[in-house]
Scaffold this motif. Structure first.
Motif, PDB file in Angstrom:
ATOM      1  N   ASN A 199     132.294 159.318  35.467  1.00  0.00           N
ATOM      2  CA  ASN A 199     132.168 159.381  36.639  1.00  0.00           C
ATOM      3  C   ASN A 199     132.790 158.110  37.166  1.00  0.00           C
ATOM      4  N   GLN A 200     132.682 157.108  36.800  1.00  0.00           N
ATOM      5  CA  GLN A 200     133.559 155.644  37.221  1.00  0.00           C
ATOM      6  C   GLN A 200     134.889 156.107  37.058  1.00  0.00           C
TER       7      GLN A 200
ATOM      8  N   CYS B 247     136.554 158.909  36.985  1.00  0.00           N
ATOM      9  CA  CYS B 247     137.167 159.524  38.040  1.00  0.00           C
ATOM     10  C   CYS B 247     137.091 158.756  39.510  1.00  0.00           C
ATOM     11  N   SER B 248     136.178 157.886  39.726  1.00  0.00           N
ATOM     12  CA  SER B 248     136.276 157.104  41.084  1.00  0.00           C
ATOM     13  C   SER B 248     137.323 156.111  40.965  1.00  0.00           C
TER      14      SER B 248
ATOM     15  N   ASN C  74     131.339 168.045  31.610  1.00  0.00           N
ATOM     16  CA  ASN C  74     131.089 166.934  30.428  1.00  0.00           C
ATOM     17  C   ASN C  74     131.606 167.262  29.150  1.00  0.00           C
TER      18      ASN C  74
ATOM     19  N   LEU D 220     127.936 160.014  30.892  1.00  0.00           N
ATOM     20  CA  LEU D 220     128.664 160.757  32.032  1.00  0.00           C
ATOM     21  C   LEU D 220     129.008 159.517  32.898  1.00  0.00           C
ATOM     22  N   LYS D 221     128.024 158.703  33.205  1.00  0.00           N
ATOM     23  CA  LYS D 221     128.055 157.564  34.068  1.00  0.00           C
ATOM     24  C   LYS D 221     129.601 156.896  33.923  1.00  0.00           C
TER      25      LYS D 221
ATOM     26  N   ASN E 173     138.840 166.079  36.814  1.00  0.00           N
ATOM     27  CA  ASN E 173     137.652 165.954  37.897  1.00  0.00           C
ATOM     28  C   ASN E 173     136.898 167.156  38.142  1.00  0.00           C
TER      29      ASN E 173
END
Ligand SMILES: C=C1C[C@]23C[C@@]1(O)CC[C@H]2[C@@]12CCC[C@@](C)(C(=O)O1)[C@H]2[C@@H]3C(=O)O
Ligand SMILES: O=C(O)CCC(=O)C(=O)O
Ligand SMILES: [Fe+2]
Length: 349
Positions: free
Chosen positions: A82-83, A85-86, A258, A78-79, A231
């Protein structure tokens, strides 16, 4: 940069719009050609746990009956997602004139642009995208001269993870059709390590008249399979029809945290000799939320020849498609909108 200038490369630039109502150039009139339904009852899109002991059976059923499904327990952290998406946020938040420094020269190139169908269609989409072929390094250096490595590092990790996931899924899909591990290893792609890296990062800004604009027009992807991660904002729809008597409808793909959406592409239809069908899909726009997605096109290296696997050819019928490379199929696609595969069909008469 004026709206007129950006339009020349057929691009939607939200920051350039000052409007009370959307411009006619972006108002589509055939968006409601089929009813839109929620993914419930018979239209419930399967969610498959990749660690399910019945994985092979479930994947086969989803591919034959649907051509689209969601995967959970896929092993991608997930990390990292998330990166991803950022970094998408960071990319699309750049000023238009910076993004245009890496504009695609041609719609099938890597770089920044509008949707690749705009040259065939009368209207513009409400979206922008950034396509990566192999590596984003060259473009990232132009976009962020002093800090390109944070983008590139995340994309490199994403690419490695997606190629591993793609290989795993291709195995499961072919095993479900009775193709053995040995037979998979004998294909021109070996264990699916001869893979071309291509992905698109897509941005679909919100629109006050969301039901009159379109993010991406209906299409199937040309590769083996596509993995979509977004997202958490819904917007992907698939065109569903179980058989010829069933009315066509747009099914909205649910947002399940997820998970990835997996859809079957043209080359998978070729490889399986029509057992698995490509999936027509489109992206719609929301009124309030800005949607972003990453679409990973798991596809063979450009010189690899793809044809129906001999195991999947019915001896009485023969192969349904001629041998092709991915670029040959894409070239057909670039010449007209829709039905690129028809050009490779073998006439059974
Ligand atoms: C390698 C590619 C896959 C892609 C065409 C492209 O050259 C770059 C963009 C990709 C995309 C995104 C929107 C849908 C799609 C069908 C298209 O026309 O451009 C896919 C392509 C594809 O699946 O061939
Ligand atoms: O944004 C999405 O959900 C779909 C994107 C897509 O279909 C594509 O990039 O080919
Ligand atoms: Fe697509």
């Amino acid at each position: 940069m004026s709206l007129h200038e950006t339009r020349k490369i057929k691009l939607h630039q939200p920051e350039n719009f000052q409007f009370d109502s959307i411009p006619d150039s972006h108002a589509w009139d055939n968006l409601h050609d089929h009813p839109t339904v929620e993914p419930v009852g018979p239209d419930t899109i399967p969610v498959i746990d990749l660690c399910d002991p019945k994985l092979i059976e479930k994947i086969g059923k989803a591919c034959e009956g649907w051509g689209v499904f969601l995967i959970s327990n896929h092993g991608i952290e997930l990390k990292l997602l998330n990166q991803l998406c950022s970094q998408m946020h960071r990319l699309f938040a750049l000023p238009a004139d910076v993004k245009l420094k890496v504009a695609k020269a041609d719609s099938f190139d890597g770089g920044y642009g509008g949707d690749p169908f705009s040259r065939f269609l009368p209207k513009y989409t409400w979206s922008e995208s950034f396509t990566v072929l192999d590596s984003p390094l060259e473009h990232a250096k132009i976009l962020w001269p002093n800090d390109f490595s944070s983008f590139c590092d995340v994309m490199e990790e994403y690419k490695t993870a997606m190629n591993r996931l793609g290989r795993r899924l291709m195995h499961a899909m072919l095993l479900s059709l009775g193709v053995s591990e040995e037979e998979i290893n004998d294909t021109p792609f070996g264990d699916f390590s001869k893979i071309k890296t291509v992905y698109s990062l897509n941005s679909y800004p919100p629109c006050p008249e969301a039901d009159r604009v379109l993010g991406l027009p209906p299409h199937s992807d040309t590769g083996f399979v596509t993995f979509v991660y977004d997202n958490g904002v819904s917007g992907l729809q698939i065109l569903r029809r179980e058989d010829d008597n069933d009315p066509k409808r747009w099914v909205t793909v649910p947002v399940v945290p997820n998970t990835f959406v997996v859809n079957v592409g043209d080359l998978m239809q070729v490889l399986t000799n029509g057992r698995f069908h490509n999936m027509v899909h489109r992206a719609i726009i929301g009124k309030t939320y800005h949607r972003m997605s990453a679409a990973y096109f798991f596809s063979p290296e450009l010189d690899v020849k793809v044809s129906p696997l001999s195991k999947l050819i019915d001896p009485g019928v023969g192969p349904l498609y001629k041998t092709m490379t991915w670029p040959e199929l894409q070239t057909k696609r670039s010449l007209s909108y829709g039905h690129a595969l028809d050009a490779f069909k073998i006439d059974s008469n």
